[in-house]
Design an enzyme around this catalytic site. Sequence first.
Site, PDB file in Angstrom:
ATOM      1  N   ARG A 145      40.574  -0.309  17.273  1.00  0.00           N
ATOM      2  CA  ARG A 145      40.616  -1.290  18.364  1.00  0.00           C
ATOM      3  C   ARG A 145      40.375  -2.722  17.901  1.00  0.00           C
ATOM      4  NH1 ARG A 145      36.161   0.961  22.315  1.00  0.00           N
ATOM      5  NH2 ARG A 145      35.286   1.697  20.354  1.00  0.00           N
TER       6      ARG A 145
ATOM      7  N   HIS B  80      36.997  -1.990  39.255  1.00  0.00           N
ATOM      8  CA  HIS B  80      36.803  -0.544  39.098  1.00  0.00           C
ATOM      9  C   HIS B  80      37.009   0.148  40.446  1.00  0.00           C
ATOM     10  CE1 HIS B  80      35.158   3.121  37.394  1.00  0.00           C
ATOM     11  NE2 HIS B  80      34.365   3.231  38.443  1.00  0.00           N
TER      12      HIS B  80
ATOM     13  N   MET C 148      43.493  -0.417  31.031  1.00  0.00           N
ATOM     14  CA  MET C 148      42.965   0.921  30.812  1.00  0.00           C
ATOM     15  C   MET C 148      42.463   1.173  29.387  1.00  0.00           C
ATOM     16  SD  MET C 148      43.149   1.854  33.900  1.00  0.00           S
ATOM     17  CE  MET C 148      42.772   3.609  33.927  1.00  0.00           C
TER      18      MET C 148
ATOM     19  N   GLY D 202      50.116  -3.995  38.195  1.00  0.00           N
ATOM     20  CA  GLY D 202      49.689  -5.399  38.298  1.00  0.00           C
ATOM     21  C   GLY D 202      49.644  -5.921  39.723  1.00  0.00           C
TER      22      GLY D 202
ATOM     23  N   ASN E  67      47.086  -6.212  41.492  1.00  0.00           N
ATOM     24  CA  ASN E  67      45.914  -7.094  41.574  1.00  0.00           C
ATOM     25  C   ASN E  67      46.155  -8.427  40.878  1.00  0.00           C
ATOM     26  OD1 ASN E  67      43.531  -5.701  43.019  1.00  0.00           O
ATOM     27  ND2 ASN E  67      44.482  -4.088  41.772  1.00  0.00           N
TER      28      ASN E  67
END
Length: 208
Positions: free
Chosen positions: A64, A108, A89, A12, A14
């Site tokens: 998902r 990315h 991810m 984390g 970022n």
Amino acid sequence: PLRLAVLVSGSGSNLQALIDAIESGQLPNTRIVLVVSNRAAAFGLQRALEHKIPSIYLPWAKRREESEAKLQVLLDLFEVDLIVLAGFMKIFTPAFITRYPQRIINLHPALLPDDSVGSTYTTSDGTVIPAFRGAHVVPDALKAGVKVTGSTVHYVIPEVDAGPVICREEVRIEEGDTEETLHERIKAVEHRLIVQAVQAHQKQNERG
Ligand code: GAR
């Protein structure tokens, strides 16, 4: 204010860059209202707690859609305007992505082309390199022997690691670089890039 949800899977750093930019006034009129991690041990959750940001561990189900449905409840509850994938991810289903057009951005750690689904990228010195996509692009770029890599922030579309580019920056690969040293330098660039991307998104939306 622009209400962000930041999704993380790991350290984390970022997320921290965004927190710091908001706290220092560099990102006015922006709030991180929610941090979500698919990994319980992600340090990003600790960072959120330190800064009194609501955060939750949301395990990612094999199906998902189950996790995405829960995420959607949270995004509605916290009235999120923009979803920031900062080292998240997992890959969303197309059905989820199409519900949030131009409202999900992804960081990315490689260079992606303007032609968002293109398979190559032309660097500033004119060299054509592959557009590295997937979850292992830092080692992939090293193995491919390219001289330049970098990072890209883009809007998320159903195709993986594609979509309109918001900003990007090149990073030179140095003699003797390892995956770790290279990824560190990419991350240093990303900490500026992710802030720039949120600023650019906000400007775009102000103009309507
Ligand atoms: C960043 O380098 C980001 O570009 C990458 O994970 C790192 C997260 O670092 N994202 C991906 O690989 C997405 N597929 P952080 O947890 O320290 O912010």
